[in-house]
Scaffold this active site. Sequence first.
Site, PDB file in Angstrom:
ATOM      1  N   GLY A   3       4.249   0.328 -11.946  1.00 38.23           N
ATOM      2  CA  GLY A   3       5.501   0.831 -11.366  1.00 38.23           C
ATOM      3  C   GLY A   3       6.592  -0.221 -11.428  1.00 38.23           C
ATOM      4  O   GLY A   3       7.461  -0.290 -10.556  1.00 38.23           O
TER       5      GLY A   3
ATOM      6  N   LEU B 275       9.219  -0.604 -13.133  1.00 39.33           N
ATOM      7  CA  LEU B 275      10.617  -0.242 -13.397  1.00 39.33           C
ATOM      8  C   LEU B 275      11.303   0.307 -12.151  1.00 39.33           C
ATOM      9  O   LEU B 275      12.464   0.703 -12.184  1.00 39.33           O
ATOM     10  CB  LEU B 275      10.686   0.786 -14.537  1.00 39.33           C
ATOM     11  CG  LEU B 275      10.045   0.301 -15.850  1.00 39.33           C
ATOM     12  CD1 LEU B 275      10.012   1.418 -16.882  1.00 39.33           C
ATOM     13  CD2 LEU B 275      10.789  -0.908 -16.403  1.00 39.33           C
ATOM     14  N   GLY B 276      10.598   0.326 -11.020  1.00 39.23           N
ATOM     15  CA  GLY B 276      11.151   0.872  -9.784  1.00 39.23           C
ATOM     16  C   GLY B 276      11.975  -0.141  -9.006  1.00 39.23           C
ATOM     17  O   GLY B 276      12.306  -1.231  -9.507  1.00 39.23           O
ATOM     18  N   GLN B 277      12.305   0.220  -7.762  1.00 46.90           N
ATOM     19  CA  GLN B 277      13.226  -0.612  -6.965  1.00 46.90           C
ATOM     20  C   GLN B 277      12.679  -2.023  -6.743  1.00 46.90           C
ATOM     21  O   GLN B 277      13.390  -3.004  -6.917  1.00 46.90           O
ATOM     22  CB  GLN B 277      13.506   0.066  -5.603  1.00 46.90           C
ATOM     23  CG  GLN B 277      14.668  -0.581  -4.861  1.00 46.90           C
ATOM     24  CD  GLN B 277      14.777  -0.157  -3.402  1.00 46.90           C
ATOM     25  OE1 GLN B 277      13.961   0.626  -2.896  1.00 46.90           O
ATOM     26  NE2 GLN B 277      15.771  -0.668  -2.713  1.00 46.90           N
TER      27      GLN B 277
ATOM     28  N   ARG C 125       6.768   5.685 -17.826  1.00 45.37           N
ATOM     29  CA  ARG C 125       7.645   6.016 -18.969  1.00 45.37           C
ATOM     30  C   ARG C 125       8.872   5.123 -18.926  1.00 45.37           C
ATOM     31  O   ARG C 125       9.223   4.593 -17.877  1.00 45.37           O
ATOM     32  CB  ARG C 125       8.032   7.487 -18.952  1.00 45.37           C
ATOM     33  CG  ARG C 125       8.821   7.928 -17.748  1.00 45.37           C
ATOM     34  CD  ARG C 125       9.149   9.404 -17.838  1.00 45.37           C
ATOM     35  NE  ARG C 125       8.036  10.243 -17.445  1.00 45.37           N
ATOM     36  CZ  ARG C 125       7.852  10.697 -16.196  1.00 45.37           C
ATOM     37  NH1 ARG C 125       8.692  10.361 -15.244  1.00 45.37           N
ATOM     38  NH2 ARG C 125       6.827  11.462 -15.895  1.00 45.37           N
TER      39      ARG C 125
ATOM     40  N   ILE D   3      -1.141   5.104 -13.611  1.00 48.72           N
ATOM     41  CA  ILE D   3      -2.268   4.644 -12.782  1.00 48.72           C
ATOM     42  C   ILE D   3      -3.260   5.765 -12.449  1.00 48.72           C
ATOM     43  O   ILE D   3      -4.341   5.497 -11.930  1.00 48.72           O
ATOM     44  CB  ILE D   3      -1.813   3.923 -11.484  1.00 48.72           C
ATOM     45  CG1 ILE D   3      -1.030   4.846 -10.553  1.00 48.72           C
ATOM     46  CG2 ILE D   3      -1.035   2.667 -11.816  1.00 48.72           C
ATOM     47  CD1 ILE D   3      -0.952   4.320  -9.118  1.00 48.72           C
TER      48      ILE D   3
ATOM     49  N   TYR E 151       3.204  11.048   2.607  1.00 48.61           N
ATOM     50  CA  TYR E 151       3.375   9.639   2.222  1.00 48.61           C
ATOM     51  C   TYR E 151       2.693   8.731   3.239  1.00 48.61           C
ATOM     52  O   TYR E 151       1.943   7.815   2.879  1.00 48.61           O
ATOM     53  CB  TYR E 151       4.880   9.353   2.138  1.00 48.61           C
ATOM     54  CG  TYR E 151       5.276   7.922   1.826  1.00 48.61           C
ATOM     55  CD1 TYR E 151       4.945   7.320   0.619  1.00 48.61           C
ATOM     56  CD2 TYR E 151       6.044   7.191   2.739  1.00 48.61           C
ATOM     57  CE1 TYR E 151       5.360   6.024   0.324  1.00 48.61           C
ATOM     58  CE2 TYR E 151       6.464   5.902   2.451  1.00 48.61           C
ATOM     59  CZ  TYR E 151       6.115   5.319   1.246  1.00 48.61           C
ATOM     60  OH  TYR E 151       6.526   4.039   0.961  1.00 48.61           O
TER      61      TYR E 151
ATOM     62  N   LYS F 137      -0.474   6.139   3.000  1.00 47.15           N
ATOM     63  CA  LYS F 137      -0.316   4.714   3.297  1.00 47.15           C
ATOM     64  C   LYS F 137      -1.418   4.232   4.256  1.00 47.15           C
ATOM     65  O   LYS F 137      -1.988   3.162   4.058  1.00 47.15           O
ATOM     66  CB  LYS F 137       1.085   4.424   3.862  1.00 47.15           C
ATOM     67  CG  LYS F 137       2.172   4.499   2.796  1.00 47.15           C
ATOM     68  CD  LYS F 137       1.965   3.444   1.704  1.00 47.15           C
ATOM     69  CE  LYS F 137       2.867   3.592   0.513  1.00 47.15           C
ATOM     70  NZ  LYS F 137       2.543   2.723  -0.615  1.00 47.15           N
TER      71      LYS F 137
END
Length: 318
Positions: A8, A10-12, A36, A55, A143, A147
């Site tokens: 991940g 390319l995320g924040q 992607r 993943i 979510y 977690k």
Amino acid sequence: MKKILITGALGQIGSELTRELRNHYGSTNVVASGRRVKEGHEKLIESGPFEIVDITKPDELAEIVTKHNINTIINLAAILSAVGEKHPEQCWNINMNGLYNILEVAREKNCMVFTPSSIAAFGPTTPPNNTPQDTIQRPTTMYGVTKVAGELLCDYYFSKFGVDTRGVRFPGLISYETLPGGGTTDYAVHIYYDALKNKKYTSFIDKGTNMDMMYMPDAINAIMQLMEADPKKLIHRNAFNVTSMSFDPEMIGNSIRKYIPEFILNYDVDPVRQSIADSWPNSLDDSAAREEWGWKPKYDLDAMTVDMLEKLKIKLGL
Ligand code: NAD
Ligand code: AKB
């Protein structure tokens, strides 16, 4: 950490963590990966090794870990709270089955693993103020469910198989490089963009709703510091409360007004994200992180506002 895979990336968080880790450990030792590639990712992809990794596909993961001789996985691939409520099945699949695949490959290939949890791991029955490290966790979002379950799964892989798993419960993260990926705390990023571009912002979170927040440089430091911490000192390996500040929309609006006096803050509350925010703590107690690995944030609200406005002005060409 010697040879690191970031999922991940390319995320924040990943877009900034990749750069910092490459500066610190050397570009060739940090393999960034994403599901992607989109326009705008060229700089990160060209700054070191990059792989396409989903993943939820264990074979893809294992192949890349073997190919690059990876010994540390930083798993940032996930679906966040607001998107998770729209697509709970996808949220479960990526956040849980994806994490399981990460832990399995880590067990087989002897890797350390960092996975962030969140303030979303708490729920409406959690004590909301100065929320303790060890307390009630009955979240009401998919979510949040992933977690808490993720925290437990990482604990299990440590105690059962000896995998060196570590993690923190991040609050809302504020940054200027990459926009947030669909969470409840995203308003605290968008407000800075709109303040600079339009001198006004309409908040989907109501006034009086306090949530913990953190500026990205502190979040990056937290990851690097925890991953380098002496394992003998870690009691709460996978779920350290960490925070830098707690504010509501009015407080961030007032902070922005110190530098843009004409800034106007309006409200158009989104019931879904408001109810998520209402179920999360107002402020966390992060003393365990401070005691066990020396956590200490640098940025408070005003220091963050100054830096955000300065950096965003450059980014937006204003
Ligand atoms: P983000 O949404 O910005 O980035 C996540 C990345 O994962 C995206 O680039 C997405 O394309 C990718 N992804 C999604 N599914 C994937 C899959 N199957 N395989 C590979 N990649 C996939 O998220 P972020 O803000 O960078 O968050 C990273 C982690 O930190 C997440 O676990 C999140 O829950 C946690 N966290 C973030 C915040 C925050 O405010 N940003 C707060 C608390 C916790
Ligand atoms: C979200 O709002 O979903 C995230 C988080 C706090 O986990 N920013």
